[in-house]
Design a protein around this motif. Structure first.
Motif, PDB file in Angstrom:
ATOM      1  N   ASN A 201      17.191  41.159  74.927  1.00 45.58           N
ATOM      2  CA  ASN A 201      17.829  42.219  74.794  1.00 45.58           C
ATOM      3  C   ASN A 201      18.445  42.474  76.415  1.00 45.58           C
ATOM      4  OD1 ASN A 201      15.640  44.412  73.011  1.00 45.58           O
ATOM      5  ND2 ASN A 201      17.231  43.224  72.159  1.00 45.58           N
ATOM      6  N   ILE A 202      17.771  42.270  77.189  1.00 46.08           N
ATOM      7  CA  ILE A 202      18.300  42.204  78.688  1.00 46.08           C
ATOM      8  C   ILE A 202      19.268  41.113  78.921  1.00 46.08           C
ATOM      9  CG2 ILE A 202      17.552  42.124  81.168  1.00 46.08           C
ATOM     10  CD1 ILE A 202      14.886  43.335  80.224  1.00 46.08           C
ATOM     11  N   LEU A 203      18.644  39.790  78.529  1.00 44.99           N
ATOM     12  CA  LEU A 203      19.670  38.515  78.596  1.00 44.99           C
ATOM     13  C   LEU A 203      21.060  38.705  78.003  1.00 44.99           C
ATOM     14  CD1 LEU A 203      17.130  35.821  78.347  1.00 44.99           C
ATOM     15  CD2 LEU A 203      18.434  36.424  80.596  1.00 44.99           C
ATOM     16  N   THR A 204      20.892  39.444  76.946  1.00 47.13           N
ATOM     17  CA  THR A 204      22.110  39.581  76.006  1.00 47.13           C
ATOM     18  C   THR A 204      23.244  40.709  76.739  1.00 47.13           C
ATOM     19  OG1 THR A 204      21.046  38.765  73.970  1.00 47.13           O
ATOM     20  CG2 THR A 204      23.216  40.053  73.926  1.00 47.13           C
ATOM     21  N   ALA A 205      22.736  41.679  77.191  1.00 48.58           N
ATOM     22  CA  ALA A 205      23.444  42.670  77.750  1.00 48.58           C
ATOM     23  C   ALA A 205      24.132  42.065  79.087  1.00 48.58           C
ATOM     24  CB  ALA A 205      22.792  43.694  78.315  1.00 48.58           C
ATOM     25  N   SER A 206      23.387  41.288  79.897  1.00 46.69           N
ATOM     26  CA  SER A 206      24.201  40.569  80.818  1.00 46.69           C
ATOM     27  C   SER A 206      25.257  39.608  80.557  1.00 46.69           C
ATOM     28  CB  SER A 206      23.344  39.960  81.957  1.00 46.69           C
ATOM     29  OG  SER A 206      22.452  38.953  81.172  1.00 46.69           O
ATOM     30  N   GLU A 207      24.952  38.715  79.466  1.00 48.41           N
ATOM     31  CA  GLU A 207      25.575  37.628  79.144  1.00 48.41           C
ATOM     32  C   GLU A 207      27.065  38.260  78.322  1.00 48.41           C
ATOM     33  OE1 GLU A 207      26.944  33.443  78.831  1.00 48.41           O
ATOM     34  OE2 GLU A 207      25.708  34.863  80.354  1.00 48.41           O
ATOM     35  N   GLU A 303      22.795  32.252  78.816  1.00 43.56           N
ATOM     36  CA  GLU A 303      23.766  31.489  78.278  1.00 43.56           C
ATOM     37  C   GLU A 303      23.145  30.449  77.234  1.00 43.56           C
ATOM     38  OE1 GLU A 303      27.458  28.247  79.531  1.00 43.56           O
ATOM     39  OE2 GLU A 303      26.094  28.921  80.989  1.00 43.56           O
ATOM     40  N   LYS A 304      22.150  29.932  77.499  1.00 37.74           N
ATOM     41  CA  LYS A 304      21.195  29.230  76.498  1.00 37.74           C
ATOM     42  C   LYS A 304      20.922  30.055  75.260  1.00 37.74           C
ATOM     43  CE  LYS A 304      17.750  25.765  76.213  1.00 37.74           C
ATOM     44  NZ  LYS A 304      16.444  25.169  76.836  1.00 37.74           N
ATOM     45  N   LEU A 305      20.317  31.284  75.521  1.00 37.93           N
ATOM     46  CA  LEU A 305      19.915  32.118  74.525  1.00 37.93           C
ATOM     47  C   LEU A 305      21.305  32.555  73.683  1.00 37.93           C
ATOM     48  CD1 LEU A 305      18.093  34.306  73.046  1.00 37.93           C
ATOM     49  CD2 LEU A 305      18.875  35.977  74.858  1.00 37.93           C
ATOM     50  N   TRP A 306      22.616  32.897  74.310  1.00 37.53           N
ATOM     51  CA  TRP A 306      23.709  33.081  73.599  1.00 37.53           C
ATOM     52  C   TRP A 306      24.225  32.188  72.751  1.00 37.53           C
ATOM     53  CZ3 TRP A 306      26.624  37.732  74.258  1.00 37.53           C
ATOM     54  CH2 TRP A 306      27.738  37.773  73.644  1.00 37.53           C
ATOM     55  N   THR A 307      24.221  30.773  73.177  1.00 40.77           N
ATOM     56  CA  THR A 307      24.399  29.681  72.293  1.00 40.77           C
ATOM     57  C   THR A 307      23.507  29.310  71.043  1.00 40.77           C
ATOM     58  OG1 THR A 307      25.493  28.517  74.338  1.00 40.77           O
ATOM     59  CG2 THR A 307      25.122  27.180  72.451  1.00 40.77           C
ATOM     60  N   LEU A 308      22.386  29.564  71.412  1.00 39.83           N
ATOM     61  CA  LEU A 308      21.291  29.385  70.212  1.00 39.83           C
ATOM     62  C   LEU A 308      21.548  30.312  69.270  1.00 39.83           C
ATOM     63  CD1 LEU A 308      18.977  28.032  68.867  1.00 39.83           C
ATOM     64  CD2 LEU A 308      17.428  29.387  70.409  1.00 39.83           C
ATOM     65  N   SER A 309      21.750  31.572  69.890  1.00 33.43           N
ATOM     66  CA  SER A 309      21.753  32.887  68.789  1.00 33.43           C
ATOM     67  C   SER A 309      23.114  32.670  67.949  1.00 33.43           C
ATOM     68  CB  SER A 309      22.000  34.178  69.755  1.00 33.43           C
ATOM     69  OG  SER A 309      20.711  34.230  70.325  1.00 33.43           O
ATOM     70  N   GLU A 310      24.238  32.222  68.450  1.00 31.99           N
ATOM     71  CA  GLU A 310      25.356  31.867  67.811  1.00 31.99           C
ATOM     72  C   GLU A 310      25.192  30.973  66.730  1.00 31.99           C
ATOM     73  OE1 GLU A 310      29.160  32.654  70.594  1.00 31.99           O
ATOM     74  OE2 GLU A 310      28.307  30.874  70.738  1.00 31.99           O
ATOM     75  N   LEU A 312      22.124  30.184  65.171  1.00 31.98           N
ATOM     76  CA  LEU A 312      21.108  30.543  64.139  1.00 31.98           C
ATOM     77  C   LEU A 312      21.533  31.920  63.282  1.00 31.98           C
ATOM     78  CD1 LEU A 312      18.069  31.068  66.444  1.00 31.98           C
ATOM     79  CD2 LEU A 312      18.724  28.991  64.633  1.00 31.98           C
ATOM     80  N   VAL A 313      22.676  32.635  63.586  1.00 29.27           N
ATOM     81  CA  VAL A 313      23.224  33.590  62.920  1.00 29.27           C
ATOM     82  C   VAL A 313      24.607  33.118  62.347  1.00 29.27           C
ATOM     83  CG1 VAL A 313      22.267  35.471  64.444  1.00 29.27           C
ATOM     84  CG2 VAL A 313      24.504  34.910  64.918  1.00 29.27           C
ATOM     85  N   GLY A 314      24.993  32.050  62.902  1.00 28.31           N
ATOM     86  CA  GLY A 314      26.227  31.529  62.074  1.00 28.31           C
ATOM     87  C   GLY A 314      27.407  32.270  62.550  1.00 28.31           C
ATOM     88  N   VAL A 315      27.772  32.647  63.848  1.00 24.94           N
ATOM     89  CA  VAL A 315      28.889  33.276  63.991  1.00 24.94           C
ATOM     90  C   VAL A 315      29.243  33.031  65.616  1.00 24.94           C
ATOM     91  CG1 VAL A 315      27.873  35.595  64.759  1.00 24.94           C
ATOM     92  CG2 VAL A 315      30.076  35.278  64.025  1.00 24.94           C
ATOM     93  N   LYS A 316      30.378  32.946  66.276  1.00 24.10           N
ATOM     94  CA  LYS A 316      30.687  32.675  67.574  1.00 24.10           C
ATOM     95  C   LYS A 316      31.578  33.896  67.827  1.00 24.10           C
ATOM     96  CE  LYS A 316      30.553  27.746  68.257  1.00 24.10           C
ATOM     97  NZ  LYS A 316      29.507  27.774  69.686  1.00 24.10           N
ATOM     98  N   PHE A 317      31.334  34.365  69.083  1.00 25.08           N
ATOM     99  CA  PHE A 317      32.137  35.466  69.517  1.00 25.08           C
ATOM    100  C   PHE A 317      32.253  35.561  71.110  1.00 25.08           C
ATOM    101  CE2 PHE A 317      28.222  37.718  69.452  1.00 25.08           C
ATOM    102  CZ  PHE A 317      28.171  38.760  70.388  1.00 25.08           C
ATOM    103  N   LEU A 318      33.425  36.213  71.433  1.00 22.42           N
ATOM    104  CA  LEU A 318      33.556  36.093  73.319  1.00 22.42           C
ATOM    105  C   LEU A 318      33.609  34.734  73.358  1.00 22.42           C
ATOM    106  CD1 LEU A 318      31.853  39.263  74.117  1.00 22.42           C
ATOM    107  CD2 LEU A 318      34.324  38.982  73.706  1.00 22.42           C
TER     108      LEU A 318
END
Length: 318
Positions: A201-207, A303-310, A312-318
């Motif tokens: 949650n914290i990493l996502t807010a900053s990214e 950044e690594k979490l963001w890329t992996l999350s995209e 895993l959920v099958g979507v890219k944004f920002l």
């Protein structure tokens, strides 16, 4: 602007921030009756133009009770219910489509819903329950309704996305990306998994703040030590909640009431003094990045979490 602190309540915060809340359209996830999200919704609804509350499919009756309770207490409030199961990516897409069909834009999204600390369990999508509900579901939901949020941007207003994290992000040493993608029951530890979900949650807010480039300000926070959802949790080997359901005062944790915990959700969503502190972490309704563990403030991990999350959920944004 009044100074907020440990004992500030959500009611007190909304009174101070009434001008900032007036006219806003707010979506709050996880608003079960008498929970943290409900308390935030209850106070915000007294001033906002629209408050959207959510619950997952198994909670349809509870969600209706929350809506009825809010409308009874605040007859003039504009309350709308949304069924949102963050543990299911398909259900998240369905809920997001409903939001995107609204005629209104969204000024503030508060990602509050979360899984309780639990034993090893996989979602229908094959992800561990806590990381799926606390991070992957909100990540996808935020991505899909992002146009609704960005549309509220004005020269004098930047929309906000708030993540309810926890000081318990320190219960882990960082994200385990391999197990996030391929959960392993043999190495699973419930409290570590909870810490990783809150770290996310914290990493996502900053990214999100970094990638949005001024179009959105995101914040993360801890509501403080609450007994809500903590019945089976332990600190230093001691139960947070005793067998009779009361706070274990011997556990090393300063306890807050529910209204005090909800105050930080309100300030993160509306306090104008945070306009020049995008991406920050809040404690006791004030910015306190010093209390973020190094593994939760590492830009490379974000950044690594963001890329992996995209992926895993099958979507890219920002």
């Amino acid at each position: 602007m009044s100074t907020f602190g440990f004992h500030t309540t959500a009611e007190e915060a909304t009174i101070v921030l009434a001008d900032e809340i007036t006219g806003k359209k707010v979506l709050i996830t996880g608003t079960s009756l008498n929970g943290l999200g409900f308390e935030a919704a209850r106070t915000i609804a007294k001033h906002a133009n629209l408050v959207i509350i959510t619950g997952y499919n198994a909670e349809r009756t509870r969600l209706k009770r929350s809506e009825v309770a809010l409308k009874q207490e605040i007859p003039g409030a504009n309350i709308r219910s949304l069924h949102l199961d963050l543990a299911s990516l398909a259900a998240v897409r369905t809920a997001a489509a409903e939001v995107n069909a609204y005629k209104e834009d969204i000024h503030v999204l508060i990602n509050n819903a979360a899984s309780p600390v639990c034993g090893f369990k996989l979602t229908k999508d094959g992800y561990e329950q806590q990381i799926a509900t606390d991070h992957l579901g909100p990540f996808l939901f935020t991505a899909l309704i992002l146009p609704k949020i960005i549309a509220s941007h004005r020269a004098t207003f930047t929309p906000r996305v708030v993540y309810v994290a926890s000081g318990s992000h320190k219960w882990c040493d960082g994200m385990n990306f391999a197990e996030m993608e391929h959960p392993d029951a043999s190495t699973y530890k419930a409290m570590t998994a909870y810490g990783q979900a809150k770290t996310a949650n914290i990493l996502t807010a900053s990214e999100l703040t970094r990638r949005a480039g001024g179009k959105i300000n995101a914040y993360s926070l801890t509501p403080g030590g609450l007994t809500v959802g903590a019945r089976y949790a332990t600190i230093s080997g001691r139960r947070i909640i005793t067998e009779d359901g009361k706070p274990n005062m011997s556990a090393p944790l300063p306890w807050k009431t529910l209204p005090e915990g909800a105050a930080t959700l309100v300030t993160a969503a509306f306090d104008p003094s945070l306009n020049d502190k995008p991406g920050c972490y809040l404690i006791h309704s004030a910015e306190d990045n010093q209390n973020v563990a190094p593994h939760a403030s590492d830009p490379s991990q974000a950044e690594k979490l963001w890329t992996l999350s995209e992926r895993l959920v099958g979507v890219k944004f920002l």
